[in-house]
Design a protein around this motif. Structure first.
Motif, mmCIF file in Angstrom:
data_model
loop_
_atom_site.group_PDB
_atom_site.id
_atom_site.type_symbol
_atom_site.label_atom_id
_atom_site.label_comp_id
_atom_site.label_asym_id
_atom_site.label_seq_id
_atom_site.Cartn_x
_atom_site.Cartn_y
_atom_site.Cartn_z
ATOM 1 N N ILE A 78 3.250 6.847 -4.865
ATOM 2 C CA ILE A 78 3.167 7.227 -6.275
ATOM 3 C C ILE A 78 2.088 8.286 -6.486
ATOM 4 C CG2 ILE A 78 2.542 6.401 -8.567
ATOM 5 C CD1 ILE A 78 3.859 3.733 -7.858
ATOM 6 N N VAL A 79 0.866 8.025 -5.995
ATOM 7 C CA VAL A 79 -0.211 8.994 -6.207
ATOM 8 C C VAL A 79 0.049 10.278 -5.419
ATOM 9 C CG1 VAL A 79 -1.923 7.237 -6.725
ATOM 10 C CG2 VAL A 79 -1.606 7.948 -4.359
ATOM 11 N N GLN A 121 -7.007 4.048 -12.015
ATOM 12 C CA GLN A 121 -5.678 4.167 -12.621
ATOM 13 C C GLN A 121 -5.728 4.898 -13.960
ATOM 14 O OE1 GLN A 121 -4.141 2.486 -15.371
ATOM 15 N NE2 GLN A 121 -1.970 2.421 -14.827
ATOM 16 N N TRP A 130 -8.430 6.652 -4.582
ATOM 17 C CA TRP A 130 -7.624 5.431 -4.698
ATOM 18 C C TRP A 130 -7.024 5.067 -3.345
ATOM 19 C CZ3 TRP A 130 -3.113 2.935 -3.984
ATOM 20 C CH2 TRP A 130 -2.826 1.826 -4.792
ATOM 21 N N ALA A 186 -6.857 10.452 -7.071
ATOM 22 C CA ALA A 186 -5.760 9.890 -6.284
ATOM 23 C C ALA A 186 -6.185 9.676 -4.836
ATOM 24 C CB ALA A 186 -4.545 10.816 -6.352
ATOM 25 N N SER A 193 -7.423 -0.021 -8.746
ATOM 26 C CA SER A 193 -7.946 -0.268 -7.410
ATOM 27 C C SER A 193 -8.584 -1.652 -7.343
ATOM 28 C CB SER A 193 -8.992 0.797 -7.057
ATOM 29 O OG SER A 193 -9.735 0.414 -5.918
ATOM 30 N N GLN A 206 0.822 -1.212 0.000
ATOM 31 C CA GLN A 206 0.000 0.000 0.000
ATOM 32 C C GLN A 206 0.856 1.263 0.000
ATOM 33 O OE1 GLN A 206 -0.534 -2.720 1.970
ATOM 34 N NE2 GLN A 206 -2.602 -2.662 2.864
ATOM 35 N N LEU A 259 1.586 1.724 -10.864
ATOM 36 C CA LEU A 259 0.346 1.917 -10.114
ATOM 37 C C LEU A 259 -0.745 1.012 -10.685
ATOM 38 C CD1 LEU A 259 -1.108 3.634 -7.897
ATOM 39 C CD2 LEU A 259 -1.904 5.089 -9.765
ATOM 40 N N ARG A 296 2.535 2.339 -3.330
ATOM 41 C CA ARG A 296 1.601 2.862 -4.327
ATOM 42 C C ARG A 296 0.959 4.168 -3.885
ATOM 43 N NH1 ARG A 296 3.116 -1.829 -4.419
ATOM 44 N NH2 ARG A 296 3.204 -3.084 -6.322
ATOM 45 N N LEU A 311 3.398 5.939 -12.900
ATOM 46 C CA LEU A 311 2.083 5.329 -13.023
ATOM 47 C C LEU A 311 2.135 3.933 -13.635
ATOM 48 C CD1 LEU A 311 0.021 8.438 -14.178
ATOM 49 C CD2 LEU A 311 0.084 7.390 -11.915
#
Length: 546
Positions: free
Chosen positions: A65-66, A171, A218, A215, A280, A59, A277, A62, A274
């Motif tokens: 990343i967002v 995504q 997500w 984001a 979801s 978790q 990523l 990722r 991404l």
């Protein structure tokens, strides 16, 4: 925090029979699509977390990343103070005489009817939107109009984000809005005219808030319990980081076109980030894409070193839920309507004060960079304080207390003599900004807990739209401060004190089961003054985190 369509309750369970593993993947997906959830809905909702863990490496990587992808978009929101700073100007040529008038004449910052050409004080700034498009004199309202149009794009972006992400996935929505923000942000910096600039700046506003909204959704789909607060509020730290980012760009570049390019440029790296990523898992299961969801869940279990066997996982698609309600459904019920209208005003007031301060420090205090920097740094402890308050002290006491303190500080600013007290006024303004920034983030959770399940999306979404109205009106604060700094400060004080007073009537929601229908919400009445104060301090006595 931001709104978005809630993902339907999901159930993930470990299946022991070996025969399930031998079934054809397509047959398994079709079978699971027809399955319905049984038992306690709340327990079912947390099944995905029980398998991959409340938090772990999978978790956090990722979410990182967002988190990074959201920062450039939010930096665009705070660009206007540096792209449209107060700039001295003077007339250099008149239509009738052709006489050149220099800065040492009496025409500095004066509008002459016969003036055909202006020069600007660019001793610090190399190029501003004001100087490029000659937004002075009769054209000066156009700068405020541009800001209002940008914030108008916020409302559109909030609405579009939910539809796109629910239809095409989280995504793909993040990738799409990131690409739109990159293209529109860079293109905006090359626009030769005010009209084309504003047209593209609206698109930038749409993409900026939509990117963050998706984001945030997500992240929230991977959270549960107290981690929903911690991770959700953790995403709010992108806001102060983005403010410092644009501040550094403005100080080093001092050219609005290069600033916009510099803020947009990091998004070129977004495709690399991404790529790692995934979609979801909750959205995949809700859409019946079971095989894809199983792959992600198995990877998460392995990465987080969970005890569950990835090979033994069977996913069930939840039963089809009834249609979500609308704002009209909210307003049909008197108690729910009263609670919603109070929260609408809270959202409006908080947005008006927060953006009114952060976008107009130069007009309110006479200083831009130092005040903006201090306010941005204070935003970090403000967000942290918000998290702690939500965990230990409920919703009412933190919001009402902070908002009331901000209102009192604004009143003090009004009565403090302006001459010789600039430092005192600045300190009071910064403390008030801290209170408003901290309390604003609390509204997302309080609003979502007050709304019944069937109208929660409509309630939070409409409240966010009301907040955009406050943001639009906040763009006029600079012009009002030019008339008199006391005007916007008086408006801030009134908004804060009224918001805090009305919120006393609202019920506390921490630790209570969420209402599923408006009929259930009707049973939780508005409180009287005495009971309203009593519920404010109920969590102070227990000091128990959720």
């Amino acid at each position: 925090m931001v709104e978005g369509k809630e993902v339907m309750n999901l159930e993930l369970q470990v299946s022991a029979p070996k025969a399930v593993e031998e079934e054809d993947e397509k047959d398994e997906d079709e079978k699971n699509e027809n399955d319905t959830l049984q038992g306690d809905p709340e327990a079912c909702e947390d099944q995905i977390i029980s398998l991959i863990g409340e938090t772990g490496r999978w978790q956090l990587e990722r979410i990182g990343i967002v988190f990074l992808v959201s920062i450039p978009g939010l930096a665009h929101i705070f660009m206007s103070p540096f792209a449209m700073p107060k700039t001295d100007f003077w007339c250099v040529e008149t239509e009738s005489s052709g006489v050149h008038v220099h800065q040492d004449n009496l025409t500095k910052n004066e509008c002459l009817d016969s003036c055909t050409s202006f020069e600007y004080d660019l001793s610090f700034w190399e190029e501003t939107i004001i100087s490029d498009y000659n937004l002075v004199c009769e054209a000066s309202p156009l700068s405020t109009m541009a800001k209002m149009m940008f914030f108008g794009g916020f409302g559109i972006g909030t609405f579009v984000a939910g539809m796109v992400s629910d239809t095409f996935g989280r995504q793909k929505a993040i990738c799409g809005f990131t690409a739109l923000l990159l293209v529109s942000g860079v293109a905006c910096s090359f626009m030769p005219s005010y009209t084309t600039f504003v047209g593209l700046w609206i698109v930038v506003g749409i993409a900026a808030i939509a990117n963050f909204t998706v984001a945030f959704v997500w992240v929230m789909e991977l959270a549960s319990g107290k981690w929903k607060i911690l991770l959700g509020m953790g995403m709010q730290f992108t806001w102060p980081i983005s403010r410092i980012f644009i501040l550094v760009c403005a100080w080093t570049l001092r050219n609005w076109r290069r600033m916009m390019q510099a803020v947009s440029a990091p998004l070129c790296l977004a495709p690399v980030l991404l790529y790692f990523l995934p979609e979801s898992p909750r959205w995949l299961v809700a859409k019946g894409r079971i095989s894809e969801a199983k792959v992600l869940i198995a990877d998460a279990i392995k990465t987080n070193k969970r005890k569950a066997d990835p090979e033994m996982i069977s996913l069930k698609r939840p039963q089809q839920q009834r249609r979500n309600g609308t704002v009209v459904d909210i307003l049909r019920f008197p108690v729910l309507r009263q609670k919603t209208l109070i929260m609408y005003f809270n959202w409006f007031a908080s947005s008006f004060m927060m953006y009114g301060l952060s976008l107009n420090w130069q007009n309110l205090t006479g200083d831009l960079f130092l005040t903006f920097l201090i306010a941005s740094c204070l935003d970090f402890p403000a967000k942290a304080f918000s998290v702690i308050s939500l965990l230990f002290y409920g919703r009412k006491l933190p919001y009402i207390g902070l908002t009331f303190i901000a209102g009192i500080l604004f009143v003090i600013i009004l009565v403090v003599p302006k001459a010789g007290n600039d430092t005192i006024i600045l300190v009071l303004s910064l403390i008030a900004s801290f209170c408003v920034s901290s309390s604003f983030g609390m509204l997302w959770m309080w609003m979502s807990e007050l709304m019944p399940t069937t109208v929660r999306n409509a309630g939070v979404g409409s409240a966010s739209m009301i907040a955009r109205v406050g943001g639009v009106l906040a763009t006029t604060v600079g012009k009002l401060a030019d008339v008199s700094p006391s005007i916007p400060i008086s408006m801030f004080a009134f908004s804060a004190l009224l918001s805090a007073s009305l919120s006393i009537l609202l019920p506390e929601t921490q630790g209570k089961p969420l209402p599923d229908t408006p009929e259930e919400s009707e049973k939780d009445k508005l409180l009287g003054i005495k009971d309203g104060f009593r519920t404010m301090f109920s969590h102070v006595r227990t000091r128990r985190a959720e």
